[in-house]
Write an enzyme that holds these catalytic residues in place. Structure first.
Site, PDB file in Angstrom:
ATOM      1  N   ASP A 163       1.343  -6.119  -2.886  1.00 37.71           N
ATOM      2  CA  ASP A 163       2.247  -6.870  -3.758  1.00 37.71           C
ATOM      3  C   ASP A 163       3.668  -6.340  -3.597  1.00 37.71           C
ATOM      4  O   ASP A 163       3.917  -5.156  -3.831  1.00 37.71           O
ATOM      5  CB  ASP A 163       1.812  -6.692  -5.221  1.00 37.71           C
ATOM      6  CG  ASP A 163       0.522  -7.432  -5.517  1.00 37.71           C
ATOM      7  OD1 ASP A 163       0.491  -8.661  -5.297  1.00 37.71           O
ATOM      8  OD2 ASP A 163      -0.443  -6.796  -5.971  1.00 37.71           O
ATOM      9  N   ASP A 168      -5.757 -14.672  -7.289  1.00 34.29           N
ATOM     10  CA  ASP A 168      -5.189 -13.341  -7.539  1.00 34.29           C
ATOM     11  C   ASP A 168      -4.884 -13.126  -9.017  1.00 34.29           C
ATOM     12  O   ASP A 168      -4.075 -13.851  -9.599  1.00 34.29           O
ATOM     13  CB  ASP A 168      -3.889 -13.223  -6.708  1.00 34.29           C
ATOM     14  CG  ASP A 168      -3.223 -11.864  -6.841  1.00 34.29           C
ATOM     15  OD1 ASP A 168      -3.823 -10.934  -7.403  1.00 34.29           O
ATOM     16  OD2 ASP A 168      -2.075 -11.755  -6.361  1.00 34.29           O
TER      17      ASP A 168
END
Ligand code: DX5
Ligand code: ZN
Length: 216
Positions: free
Chosen positions: A36, A176
């Site tokens: 991320d 996600d």
């Protein structure tokens, strides 16, 4: 059914012991490491610096799945390519150049992912489907790990799967945020291909059993 793929998010892993953390994932049946990238603007938090990205790439034996939560993906796409990206996902929101970003990711030899927030509707983005390899549906508000999975995601998987099948697109659906073994089975059954999981896996002493619990 297709292979059920798992992408382990390292957002909440122990960065003081990064080599061991990555090795644990290397030794598991995970398919990807999910990285991320946050710029402190698109989302309030900041992650990761160059040094960390390079270390993850150095130690990883898994395919790398980059998720850009940033205002200007152009500043980051090349960095991901240089660090062995298999997937690079850019957000639809607040991005007037999303199509250009998707096209350049593909030209650079990676799989292009379109990430959408929980509040973004499938019909707002379906015109981009012909340009993408991955549809990344956020099942939490992006920005941090350990949040609760939003049940509204199930319907979005169904809607997008229907369009993908009708149009014969080759798009893998990736989900996600907040994923654990209570929701993973349903997500796979509805046609998701890749599930990202962070806190559920990292908190579990035994990564291997956490990953197999997500698949079964
Ligand atoms: C959230 C991130 C996710 C997150 C997943 O903004 O994009 O990848 O780290 O972690 P969990 O599984 O804890 O929600
Ligand atoms: Zn992510």
């Amino acid at each position: 059914m297709n292979k059920k793929e798992i992408s382990v998010s390292i957002l909440d892993c122990d960065f003081n012991n990064i080599e061991q953390e990555i090795n644990k994932i290397n030794n598991s049946s995970s398919d990807y490491i999910h990285i991320d990238i946050m710029d402190g603007k698109f989302v309030p938090n900041i992650a990761f610096d160059n040094n960390t990205i390079e270390k993850v790439n150095l130690y990883s034996k898994k395919k790398l799945d980059y998720h850009l939560m940033v205002n200007d993906p152009n500043d980051y796409i090349l960095k991901c390519v240089k660090n062995n990206a298999n997937i690079i996902s850019v957000h639809y929101e607040e991005n007037d150049n999303v199509l250009n970003h998707l096209i350049s990711i593909k030209k650079l030899g990676c799989r292009a992912g379109l990430a959408i927030n929980p509040s973004t509707k499938i019909n707002q983005v379906s015109n981009l489907f012909e340009h993408i390899d991955i549809l990344l549906l956020m099942s939490v508000q992006p920005g941090k790990g350990g949040q609760k999975f939003l049940d509204t995601t199930f319907k979005k998987v169904e809607e997008s799967k229907k369009i993908i099948d009708e149009m014969n697109y080759e798009i893998d659906i990736e989900i996600d945020g907040g994923i654990d073994n209570k929701v993973s089975k349903k997500l796979f059954n509805l046609g998701s291909k890749i599930l990202v999981s962070g806190s559920y896996i990292i908190k579990n002493q035994n990564i291997a059993s956490a990953i197999s619990n997500l698949r079964d």
